[in-house]
Design a protein around this motif. Structure first.
Motif, PDB file in Angstrom:
ATOM      1  N   PRO A 104      -2.784 -22.454  -7.304  1.00 28.69           N
ATOM      2  CA  PRO A 104      -1.605 -21.813  -8.056  1.00 28.69           C
ATOM      3  C   PRO A 104      -1.672 -20.206  -7.301  1.00 28.69           C
ATOM      4  CG  PRO A 104      -1.554 -22.997  -9.684  1.00 28.69           C
ATOM      5  CD  PRO A 104      -3.441 -23.129  -8.259  1.00 28.69           C
ATOM      6  N   ILE A 105      -3.223 -19.870  -7.747  1.00 32.08           N
ATOM      7  CA  ILE A 105      -3.175 -18.164  -7.730  1.00 32.08           C
ATOM      8  C   ILE A 105      -3.883 -18.240  -5.384  1.00 32.08           C
ATOM      9  CG2 ILE A 105      -5.228 -16.863  -7.744  1.00 32.08           C
ATOM     10  CD1 ILE A 105      -5.278 -17.603 -10.431  1.00 32.08           C
ATOM     11  N   SER A 106      -4.013 -19.206  -4.660  1.00 34.01           N
ATOM     12  CA  SER A 106      -4.162 -19.001  -3.965  1.00 34.01           C
ATOM     13  C   SER A 106      -2.255 -19.427  -2.603  1.00 34.01           C
ATOM     14  CB  SER A 106      -4.637 -20.542  -2.880  1.00 34.01           C
ATOM     15  OG  SER A 106      -5.652 -20.725  -3.858  1.00 34.01           O
ATOM     16  N   MET A 107      -1.842 -19.266  -3.464  1.00 30.60           N
ATOM     17  CA  MET A 107      -0.144 -19.662  -2.988  1.00 30.60           C
ATOM     18  C   MET A 107      -0.111 -18.065  -2.993  1.00 30.60           C
ATOM     19  SD  MET A 107       2.134 -23.119  -4.061  1.00 30.60           S
ATOM     20  CE  MET A 107       3.273 -23.053  -2.849  1.00 30.60           C
ATOM     21  N   LEU A 108       0.534 -17.402  -3.522  1.00 30.67           N
ATOM     22  CA  LEU A 108       0.789 -16.695  -5.003  1.00 30.67           C
ATOM     23  C   LEU A 108      -0.450 -15.279  -3.552  1.00 30.67           C
ATOM     24  CD1 LEU A 108       2.524 -15.068  -6.848  1.00 30.67           C
ATOM     25  CD2 LEU A 108       0.564 -14.179  -7.929  1.00 30.67           C
ATOM     26  N   ALA A 109      -1.483 -15.115  -3.211  1.00 32.60           N
ATOM     27  CA  ALA A 109      -1.769 -14.414  -2.598  1.00 32.60           C
ATOM     28  C   ALA A 109      -1.307 -14.343  -1.445  1.00 32.60           C
ATOM     29  CB  ALA A 109      -3.932 -14.635  -2.188  1.00 32.60           C
ATOM     30  N   GLY A 110      -1.256 -15.696  -0.716  1.00 29.06           N
ATOM     31  CA  GLY A 110      -0.445 -15.874   0.544  1.00 29.06           C
ATOM     32  C   GLY A 110       1.149 -15.413   0.445  1.00 29.06           C
ATOM     33  N   LEU A 111       1.840 -15.733  -0.117  1.00 27.18           N
ATOM     34  CA  LEU A 111       3.554 -14.858  -0.759  1.00 27.18           C
ATOM     35  C   LEU A 111       3.330 -13.246  -0.795  1.00 27.18           C
ATOM     36  CD1 LEU A 111       4.462 -17.640  -2.574  1.00 27.18           C
ATOM     37  CD2 LEU A 111       5.439 -17.727  -0.284  1.00 27.18           C
ATOM     38  N   ILE A 112       1.816 -12.715  -1.230  1.00 27.43           N
ATOM     39  CA  ILE A 112       2.109 -11.722  -0.980  1.00 27.43           C
ATOM     40  C   ILE A 112       1.658 -10.974  -0.003  1.00 27.43           C
ATOM     41  CG2 ILE A 112       0.290  -9.457  -2.749  1.00 27.43           C
ATOM     42  CD1 ILE A 112       0.234 -11.529  -5.193  1.00 27.43           C
ATOM     43  N   ALA A 113       0.262 -11.287   0.506  1.00 21.94           N
ATOM     44  CA  ALA A 113       0.413 -10.834   2.106  1.00 21.94           C
ATOM     45  C   ALA A 113       1.647 -11.109   2.547  1.00 21.94           C
ATOM     46  CB  ALA A 113      -0.711 -11.722   2.692  1.00 21.94           C
ATOM     47  N   ALA A 114       2.378 -11.829   2.146  1.00 23.19           N
ATOM     48  CA  ALA A 114       3.918 -12.056   3.065  1.00 23.19           C
ATOM     49  C   ALA A 114       4.173 -10.909   2.920  1.00 23.19           C
ATOM     50  CB  ALA A 114       4.158 -13.409   3.139  1.00 23.19           C
ATOM     51  N   ALA A 115       5.164 -11.022   1.270  1.00 21.04           N
ATOM     52  CA  ALA A 115       5.873  -9.460   0.869  1.00 21.04           C
ATOM     53  C   ALA A 115       4.682  -8.565   1.075  1.00 21.04           C
ATOM     54  CB  ALA A 115       5.458  -9.421  -0.881  1.00 21.04           C
ATOM     55  N   VAL A 116       3.631  -8.095   1.599  1.00 24.60           N
ATOM     56  CA  VAL A 116       3.466  -6.591   1.906  1.00 24.60           C
ATOM     57  C   VAL A 116       4.089  -6.670   3.565  1.00 24.60           C
ATOM     58  CG1 VAL A 116       1.283  -5.596   2.586  1.00 24.60           C
ATOM     59  CG2 VAL A 116       1.557  -6.854   0.390  1.00 24.60           C
ATOM     60  N   VAL A 117       3.867  -8.013   4.471  1.00 25.05           N
ATOM     61  CA  VAL A 117       4.358  -7.188   5.815  1.00 25.05           C
ATOM     62  C   VAL A 117       5.744  -7.260   5.308  1.00 25.05           C
ATOM     63  CG1 VAL A 117       4.699  -8.717   7.969  1.00 25.05           C
ATOM     64  CG2 VAL A 117       2.683  -9.026   6.789  1.00 25.05           C
ATOM     65  N   GLY A 118       6.989  -8.063   5.363  1.00 27.77           N
ATOM     66  CA  GLY A 118       7.891  -7.064   5.196  1.00 27.77           C
ATOM     67  C   GLY A 118       8.035  -5.995   4.905  1.00 27.77           C
ATOM     68  N   LEU A 119       7.234  -5.272   3.166  1.00 33.31           N
ATOM     69  CA  LEU A 119       7.172  -3.943   3.270  1.00 33.31           C
ATOM     70  C   LEU A 119       7.256  -2.691   4.143  1.00 33.31           C
ATOM     71  CD1 LEU A 119       6.260  -3.976  -0.519  1.00 33.31           C
ATOM     72  CD2 LEU A 119       7.949  -3.480  -0.289  1.00 33.31           C
ATOM     73  N   VAL A 120       5.952  -3.684   4.715  1.00 30.41           N
ATOM     74  CA  VAL A 120       5.724  -2.968   6.123  1.00 30.41           C
ATOM     75  C   VAL A 120       6.700  -2.787   6.530  1.00 30.41           C
ATOM     76  CG1 VAL A 120       4.059  -2.191   8.043  1.00 30.41           C
ATOM     77  CG2 VAL A 120       3.675  -3.163   5.550  1.00 30.41           C
ATOM     78  N   ASN A 121       7.891  -3.704   7.223  1.00 30.06           N
ATOM     79  CA  ASN A 121       8.460  -3.827   8.178  1.00 30.06           C
ATOM     80  C   ASN A 121       9.320  -3.292   7.490  1.00 30.06           C
ATOM     81  OD1 ASN A 121       7.586  -5.897  10.343  1.00 30.06           O
ATOM     82  ND2 ASN A 121       8.635  -7.241   8.795  1.00 30.06           N
ATOM     83  N   ALA A 122      10.023  -2.636   7.137  1.00 31.82           N
ATOM     84  CA  ALA A 122      11.344  -2.452   6.192  1.00 31.82           C
ATOM     85  C   ALA A 122      10.557  -1.014   6.131  1.00 31.82           C
ATOM     86  CB  ALA A 122      11.199  -2.467   4.722  1.00 31.82           C
ATOM     87  N   ALA A 123       9.453  -0.551   6.003  1.00 28.25           N
ATOM     88  CA  ALA A 123       8.839   0.564   5.895  1.00 28.25           C
ATOM     89  C   ALA A 123       8.823   1.469   7.376  1.00 28.25           C
ATOM     90  CB  ALA A 123       8.114   1.381   5.495  1.00 28.25           C
ATOM     91  N   ILE A 124       8.952   1.035   8.203  1.00 28.66           N
ATOM     92  CA  ILE A 124       8.432   1.520   9.871  1.00 28.66           C
ATOM     93  C   ILE A 124      10.389   1.440   9.947  1.00 28.66           C
ATOM     94  CG2 ILE A 124       8.017   0.873  12.453  1.00 28.66           C
ATOM     95  CD1 ILE A 124       5.612  -1.199  10.674  1.00 28.66           C
ATOM     96  N   THR A 125      10.572   0.761   9.729  1.00 29.96           N
ATOM     97  CA  THR A 125      12.348   0.437  10.289  1.00 29.96           C
ATOM     98  C   THR A 125      12.922   1.902   9.590  1.00 29.96           C
ATOM     99  OG1 THR A 125      12.645  -2.105   9.996  1.00 29.96           O
ATOM    100  CG2 THR A 125      14.124  -0.780  10.098  1.00 29.96           C
ATOM    101  N   ILE A 126      13.168   1.961   7.686  1.00 27.96           N
ATOM    102  CA  ILE A 126      13.627   2.783   7.322  1.00 27.96           C
ATOM    103  C   ILE A 126      13.180   4.155   7.653  1.00 27.96           C
ATOM    104  CG2 ILE A 126      14.743   3.443   4.934  1.00 27.96           C
ATOM    105  CD1 ILE A 126      14.858  -0.163   4.346  1.00 27.96           C
ATOM    106  N   ARG A 127      12.320   4.359   6.941  1.00 27.81           N
ATOM    107  CA  ARG A 127      11.720   5.483   6.835  1.00 27.81           C
ATOM    108  C   ARG A 127      10.958   6.177   7.687  1.00 27.81           C
ATOM    109  NH1 ARG A 127      12.766   6.533   2.272  1.00 27.81           N
ATOM    110  NH2 ARG A 127      12.640   4.629   0.784  1.00 27.81           N
ATOM    111  N   LEU A 128      10.056   5.198   9.365  1.00 31.79           N
ATOM    112  CA  LEU A 128      10.785   6.175  10.522  1.00 31.79           C
ATOM    113  C   LEU A 128      11.612   6.105  11.436  1.00 31.79           C
ATOM    114  CD1 LEU A 128       6.735   4.785  11.169  1.00 31.79           C
ATOM    115  CD2 LEU A 128       7.361   6.641  10.263  1.00 31.79           C
ATOM    116  N   GLY A 129      12.837   4.937  11.034  1.00 26.56           N
ATOM    117  CA  GLY A 129      14.108   5.232  11.605  1.00 26.56           C
ATOM    118  C   GLY A 129      13.920   4.393  13.093  1.00 26.56           C
ATOM    119  N   LEU A 130      12.691   3.313  13.038  1.00 28.54           N
ATOM    120  CA  LEU A 130      12.235   3.043  14.334  1.00 28.54           C
ATOM    121  C   LEU A 130      13.776   1.816  14.786  1.00 28.54           C
ATOM    122  CD1 LEU A 130       8.663   2.218  15.141  1.00 28.54           C
ATOM    123  CD2 LEU A 130      10.484   3.953  15.497  1.00 28.54           C
TER     124      LEU A 130
END
Lengths: 245, 324
Positions: B91-117
């Motif tokens: 369960p904790i390993s799964m959570l770690a994987g999902l958090i890694a995915a969430a971080v990728v999503g956050l970075v995608n959002a940050a680049i798109t929204i903050r940098l306006g790309l």
């Protein structure tokens, strides 16, 4: 009560980088007045209303609304105060229904909190139909997407939205742009009704005939400053043209 | 409700009709198509593709785009498997994987929204970065998948289905209700349909888009985990090209690239259509290289049908609009 202005701004300045878009504006608007705001492009009208509606913030100066100092940082702040803006592009989502558009961002919930609320679609549909009927717009259903409406009907829905949320002050930014003569007359009727109901209105239009027709008072902006402040009865359209050119 | 009305108000309607039509045609083409055994095979990978397509659809409704889902499909389970290899419970390993995915999503959002790309560019970059990360953290060798796990709850076989299809139905139902019946769902449509209007009416459109980016990424990561559980092996190259399949499924299912239009059901139908086409090509022993041709043709046909019905709606407007 009579002495208290509904909206009062003092020493309002706005800089966009090096551009001084609004210069030291002082303005008092009594409750229920329809104020016509005129000026050429870049005169500072849009800047002023964007500050009032929370899209931009003033660089300097105070705003008092209903006697209290008002801090307007986001559009929600303005709406919570009761200041509603109707833009020339009508802030509607074309693919969404009339009911959904009427309640955008202020949906009625059966349960839950804002941001995680279960929609009360029946109540929204019912209230939406009533709200648009109140401005004299009779549609069979509030479920049709707003892209099916004409420009005048859209403005009607936008005004109905503002009235439904009991806005106390309404800012209309070029509401008659791109409308047919018949629809324009309908929108001008709405504006007169608003004033009669004690709602303060700021009416902005390039069409000075429209402004002269519905306003109690005319304020002219040029190069970011207020250059004239007149009772409508004391002026006419040719004078207004001179003021802004 | 007339057929025209349904086609106009339900974005997935034309895809649904195509699915019915092709199911009929395919049954006639091959007697093996409509059989128990065949459906067992066809439906196996559906939850994985459809979950990714759902995330892509919701993100597209909000007006953005994600090309990195194929890479996240590998990155999240890779993090999970490496964590398990280090002795961390599932369960904790799964959570770690999902958090890694969430971080990728956050970075995608940050680049798109903050940098306006444009999100197309931001997530194209992420496609390469996340894939590279997956390979780097795996150390070049795919780590062994633990054999002794009880995975019945996620990929166990129930008759001709796997449990994962119930995960798909459950997640799909929740997301569908969230989109259609909750205020936040309405904001997603509003943000993609007219961002300026949504913002002016007090919706935090940046929050809406960020949520959609993170959701899309987490769903892709979860789907990747299901595939790893099903195959019981992980390779760093898994999910390569999946982003295009997922986007194809979303678009065939009625999602508009311009935002504001789409449905969760549509994503599932789109995924089914693609899987059916692949299946019939195998069953009828047509050269498998025609598969991409068929998917491509389907995209063009689906979008054309949607455009025609929407244009017809636009003409209706001018007819009834002026007599008010």
């Amino acid at each position: 009560m009579m002495s208290e202005p509904h909206l009062s701004v003092r020493g309002l300045h706005k800089w966009y980088g090096a551009v001084h878009a609004l210069r030291d504006l002082d303005l008092d608007i009594p409750k229920g007045q329809v104020l016509g705001l005129i000026g050429d492009n870049g005169a500072g009208k849009s800047t002023f209303i964007k500050i009032l509606s929370g899209v931009h913030q003033q660089t300097e100066g105070q705003i008092h609304f209903e006697g209290k100092p008002a801090r307007i940082v986001t559009p929600r702040d303005a709406m919570n105060l009761g200041i509603e803006t109707i833009y020339q592009y009508t802030a509607m989502v074309p693919e969404m229904s009339i009911a959904r558009n009427l309640f955008i961002g202020r949906e009625k919930r059966k349960w839950g909190v804002r941001g995680f609320g279960f929609l009360d679609q029946r109540a929204m549909a019912k209230e939406a139909l009533e709200a648009i009927a109140d401005v004299g717009l009779h549609l069979r259903s509030a479920e049709a997407p707003v892209k099916d409406l004409s420009g005048g009907q859209l403005q009607g829905v936008a005004i109905a939205r503002a009235m439904h949320f009991r806005s106390r002050m309404l800012i209309l930014d070029e509401p008659t742009n791109h409308l047919s003569v018949k629809e324009t007359n309908k929108v001008l009727d709405y504006v007169r009704q608003l004033g009669a109901q004690g709602i303060t209105v700021i009416f902005i239009s390039h069409n000075l005939h429209h402004v002269h027709e519905v306003s109690d008072r005319i304020v002219a902006f040029a190069q970011g400053s207020k250059v004239a402040d007149l009772e409508t009865a004391d002026t006419d359209v040719p004078t207004m043209i001179d003021l802004i050119t | 409700m007339s057929l025209r009305h349904i086609l106009q108000s339900k974005p997935e309607a034309s895809a649904f009709l195509m699915l019915m039509f092709l199911t009929l045609v395919f049954s006639l083409l091959s007697p093996a198509f409509m059989t128990y055994g065949n459906f067992q095979v066809v439906l196996q990978p559906i939850p994985e593709i459809a979950l990714v397509a759902m995330g892509v659809t919701i993100l597209m409704i909000s007006g953005e785009f994600d090309l990195s889902v194929g890479s996240v499909f590998a990155l999240a389970p890779m993090v999970m498997v490496l964590a398990m290899a280090a002795g961390i419970p599932l369960p904790i390993s799964m959570l770690a994987g999902l958090i890694a995915a969430a971080v990728v999503g956050l970075v995608n959002a940050a680049i798109t929204i903050r940098l306006g790309l444009p999100s197309f560019i931001a997530t194209l970059g992420m496609l390469f970065m996340a894939r590279s990360l997956t390979i780097v953290i795996s150390g070049g060798f795919p780590p062994p998948f633990p054999r002794d796990l009880d995975l019945w709850w996620i990929v166990g076989k129930v008759d001709l289905l796997r449990v994962s299809i119930f995960w798909l139905l459950g997640v799909g139902l929740l997301l569908g209700i969230w989109l259609r019946k909750f205020d936040f769902g309405s904001w997603i449509f509003a943000t993609g349909g007219n961002r300026e209007a949504a913002r002016d009416m007090g919706i935090n459109t940046n929050l809406v888009k960020t949520t959609a980016f993170v959701l899309c990424s987490v769903l892709a990561g979860f789907a990747g985990m299901i595939q790893v559980f099903r195959i019981k092996a992980i390779v760093p190259s898994m999910g390569t090209g999946l982003e295009l399949t997922a986007i194809a499924a979303a678009v065939i299912g009625g999602a508009a690239l311009t935002g504001g239009i789409g449905s969760v059901v549509g994503a599932v139908i789109g995924a089914l259509l693609i899987a059916f086409i692949e299946n019939i090509i195998i069953l009828t022993r047509i050269d498998a290289n025609w598969f991409r041709f068929a998917v491509g043709a389907m995209i063009v046909i689906a979008v054309t049908i949607n455009k025609i019905t929407r244009d017809a709606a636009g003409r209706g407007k001018h007819k009834d609009g002026n007599d008010e």
